[in-house]
Design an enzyme around this catalytic site. Sequence first.
Site, short mmCIF file in Angstrom:
data_model
loop_
_atom_site.label_atom_id
_atom_site.label_comp_id
_atom_site.label_asym_id
_atom_site.label_seq_id
_atom_site.Cartn_x
_atom_site.Cartn_y
_atom_site.Cartn_z
N ASP A 159 -4.21 7.93 12.44
CA ASP A 159 -4.65 6.65 11.87
C ASP A 159 -4.43 5.53 12.89
OD1 ASP A 159 -4.89 7.87 9.09
OD2 ASP A 159 -2.79 8.21 9.53
N HIS A 187 -0.15 8.54 4.85
CA HIS A 187 -1.39 9.03 5.49
C HIS A 187 -2.38 9.34 4.38
CE1 HIS A 187 -4.24 11.03 8.04
NE2 HIS A 187 -4.09 12.16 7.39
#
Length: 326
Positions: A159, A187
């Site tokens: 990410d 996440h």
Amino acid sequence: MKAPVRVAVTGAAGQISYSLLFRIAAGEMLGADQPVILQMLEITPALGALKGVAMELDDCAFPLLAGMVCTDDANVAFKDADYALLVGARPRGPGMERKDLLEANAAIFSAQGKAINDHASRAIKILVVGNPANTNALIAQRNAPDIDPRQFTAMTRLDHNRAMTQLAQKTGTTINDVTKLTIWGNHSSTQYPDIHHTGVDGKDAISLIDQAWYENDFIPTVQQRGAAIIDARGASSAASAANAAIFHMRDWALGTPDGDWTSMAVYSDGSYGIQEGLIYSFPCTCKDGDWQIVQGVELNDFSKAKMKATEEELQKERDAVSHLLP
Ligand SMILES: NC(=O)c1ccc[n+]([C@@H]2O[C@H](COP(=O)([O-])OP(=O)(O)OC[C@H]3O[C@@H](n4cnc5c(N)ncnc54)[C@H](O)[C@@H]3O)[C@@H](O)[C@H]2O)c1
Ligand SMILES: O=C(O)C[C@H](O)C(=O)O
């Protein structure tokens, strides 16, 4: 030459591992002077495919590859392991959230936490990649009471990398110009990519973009990037996930660059008011093989609300697997 270290990789015949193992053996994770012994775990039906991966590793003639173990027994895979990358788990398909995998994958991580507790090096560094990664890391950690909880981490580096590239592309710069970006929380699609402290070529990122782009474009793009890859590829990210795992472990083992930080999902010590014991992504620096949560990052109300939302999701995921948390 240093003495070899033992690196356990689970899901070793899967798609992420097909990128990951070769880069570990090439020295990209632990350095060009660090020999490795790969201890690869698979489920029994995948042992044939795993044998093929091991044959290809042999055929690369990597100077740093000091040995290989292929097994379907977690106790063997984690024996004396110095590092563990827990990749083996079902990936999601189109239309699913990562937390929909909790039921299918959670049991894997309680069994592997126990095996780590019983067999791994006491100094093991663990990265959980298999989804939902933060909660799977929590499950493994709680099943390994003899290992310091700080040694269990989960991956939000993908990410982080995605967010760096989106910002660089928007500002006409490169990722080499972007510093101090943070992924907070899970996440998942509630993660909060925060650029309030980010520098772009020496300027404040927030001064280079408008708030509407930040809120309506950047944040959802980063949050939904995993799903966009699944839609485009028909399978979840693999090479970029392996790359992020390499970067996460490399920084943890060898250190983050001066003047920058990275994002790691780590055991919360209560920093920034995040409930202690959750595996939550924070801005982290690494030095001498250890990580620290960056302290003193100022938070506005927008950031605080986003951080709370992703914390609440992690609390719900934790409560859903309470039967696996001793
Ligand atoms: N955190 C992240 O940023 C991130 C990024 C990409 C993918 N992922 C996740 O990583 C996981 C693996 O993805 P993939 O694309 O490699 O999947 P894959 O299906 O190609 O490979 C998974 C492998 O794990 C094996 N496996 C299943 N149960 C196991 C067990 N108990 N022990 C050992 N091995 C086991 C399977 O046999 C398979 O070979 C998925 O859960 C995916 O969602 C996470
Ligand atoms: O999105 C997924 O399910 C895979 C992975 O977590 C990703 O972010 O690419």
